[in-house]
Design a protein around this motif. Structure first.
Motif, PDB file in Angstrom:
ATOM      1  N   VAL A 187       0.847  -1.202   0.000  1.00 19.56           N
ATOM      2  CA  VAL A 187       0.000   0.000   0.000  1.00 19.56           C
ATOM      3  C   VAL A 187       0.879   1.248   0.000  1.00 19.56           C
ATOM      4  N   GLU A 188       0.592   2.176  -0.896  1.00 20.42           N
ATOM      5  CA  GLU A 188       1.330   3.437  -0.939  1.00 20.42           C
ATOM      6  C   GLU A 188       0.731   4.413   0.064  1.00 20.42           C
ATOM      7  N   LEU A 189       1.571   4.918   0.946  1.00 15.93           N
ATOM      8  CA  LEU A 189       1.106   5.872   1.950  1.00 15.93           C
ATOM      9  C   LEU A 189       0.909   7.240   1.308  1.00 15.93           C
ATOM     10  N   LEU A 190       0.148   8.082   1.980  1.00 13.59           N
ATOM     11  CA  LEU A 190      -0.198   9.373   1.397  1.00 13.59           C
ATOM     12  C   LEU A 190       0.999  10.314   1.399  1.00 13.59           C
ATOM     13  N   PRO A 191       1.229  11.025   0.288  1.00 15.97           N
ATOM     14  CA  PRO A 191       2.362  11.960   0.214  1.00 15.97           C
ATOM     15  C   PRO A 191       2.064  13.256   0.958  1.00 15.97           C
ATOM     16  N   THR A 192       3.077  14.082   1.114  1.00 17.51           N
ATOM     17  CA  THR A 192       2.884  15.380   1.778  1.00 17.51           C
ATOM     18  C   THR A 192       1.857  16.221   1.028  1.00 17.51           C
ATOM     19  N   TYR A 193       1.971  16.240  -0.294  1.00 21.59           N
ATOM     20  CA  TYR A 193       1.007  16.941  -1.141  1.00 21.59           C
ATOM     21  C   TYR A 193       0.339  15.939  -2.073  1.00 21.59           C
ATOM     22  N   LYS A 194      -0.931  16.159  -2.329  1.00 20.92           N
ATOM     23  CA  LYS A 194      -1.673  15.270  -3.226  1.00 20.92           C
ATOM     24  C   LYS A 194      -1.066  15.279  -4.618  1.00 20.92           C
ATOM     25  N   ASP A 195      -0.682  16.473  -5.087  1.00 22.59           N
ATOM     26  CA  ASP A 195      -0.049  16.614  -6.402  1.00 22.59           C
ATOM     27  C   ASP A 195       0.625  17.973  -6.467  1.00 22.59           C
ATOM     28  N   SER A 196       1.195  18.315  -7.633  1.00 25.99           N
ATOM     29  CA  SER A 196       1.913  19.587  -7.769  1.00 25.99           C
ATOM     30  C   SER A 196       0.963  20.776  -7.625  1.00 25.99           C
TER      31      SER A 196
END
Length: 311
Positions: A187-196
């Motif tokens: 499972v990929e954990l959530l990044p700091t930002y959703k996208d650029s």
């Protein structure tokens, strides 16, 4: 909002330094998210220590000699413990619940074991991945947010975590729901930002808020007929300036959405009657910005319709 407030307290700070501080603050909030993801693992290890200590007593009870192992064998926690991204983060940062967190961990663990949901879970004959996952989700949703001492301890542990605990819990819950019996390790954990675009929103809003602070404050003074603008709470001013900056910078966001968001923020961060004042001033500022062609007239019609519905 906090960065703009800090800038007003130290007016010699440059935009670059404020932006750098903002990005640092956001990265620390993201670390709190990982801290919450690591909590079930820390609780499992804490439970294992208690079981070992019980067995090693000079005169252990039958319950201590034959403990209920259901929680420490929770298959969802095992999957979380083996998640690649979570382990990569721990390896790279050394981040984990440390010995200094033992007192807080005891409080959280004792709260869990005293709850009815824990007793029901431990006594249940159902032993499935879904049941194990459901228990952790229920605890994070219903019991964990009630532990007032946790908020105090975490905010003391890191000044950047002030006001972010509930948010970290909510996105940890969102992450837990991404797991199933097969994919937990990957499972990929959530990044700091959703996208650029998400990151650009943060940077643009800060820049626009600081750039338009003086001109929007002049509008606040213009429309504050029954208020002394110099005595208006500084947080109210910042909220109004931010809302105006968002409306001018992000015209794809409906004005009503922006207004509602900032009025809700004022209920949490400002005075009891601030939302009434902020709502009234912002409605007038919207019309002024339309006249100045800084926001679209079509968006104003939407505000009028929504206002009439609410009335």
């Amino acid at each position: 909002m906090q960065m703009v407030y800090a800038h007003n307290q130290q007016s010699d700070a440059s935009y670059e330094s404020i932006d750098k501080e903002l990005q640092h603050s956001i990265s620390k909030s993201h670390e709190l998210y990982y801290y919450m993801l690591l909590l079930p693992i820390a609780m499992k290890r804490h439970a294992l220590k208690r079981i070992e200590n019980g067995k090693n007593k000079i005169r252990p009870t039958q319950e201590e000699l034959n403990p209920n192992m259901k929680f420490v064998q929770n298959s969802f926690i095992q999957q979380l413990e083996n998640n690649k991204m979570l382990n990569d983060f721990v390896d790279a940062t050394g981040y984990a619940w440390e010995k200094e967190d033992d007192d807080l961990l005891k409080i959280i663990f004792n709260t869990m074991t005293a709850s009815d949901m824990y007793k029901e879970y431990m006594e249940s004959n159902v032993n499935t991945y879904e049941e194990d996952q459901k228990f952790i989700l229920k605890f994070f949703t219903k019991e964990l947010p009630k532990i007032d001492l946790m908020y105090e301890a975490l905010e003391l542990k890191n000044i950047y975590w002030n006001d972010d605990v509930d948010f970290a819990i909510s996105i940890a819950i969102k992450t837990f729901k991404l797991f199933d019996g097969k994919n937990g390790v990957d499972v990929e954990l959530l990044p700091t930002y959703k996208d650029s675009d998400d990151k650009e929103f943060v940077t643009t809003l800060l820049r626009k808020t600081m750039a338009t602070y003086k001109s929007t404050f002049e509008l606040i003074k213009k429309f504050s007929k029954n208020w002394d603008p110099e005595r208006v709470a500084q947080m109210d001013v910042i909220i109004i300036v931010m809302a105006a900056a968002e409306m001018m910078s992000f015209k794809e966001i409906p004005i009503r959405v922006t207004l509602n968001e900032y009025i809700e923020i004022s209920k949490y961060y400002s005075t009891e009657k601030s939302n009434i004042y902020i709502n009234g001033i912002l409605e007038k500022i919207v019309r002024q910005l339309v006249e100045e062609k800084k926001i679209n007239a079509s968006q104003l019609i939407q505000v009028d319709k929504e206002t009439q519905k609410e009335a």
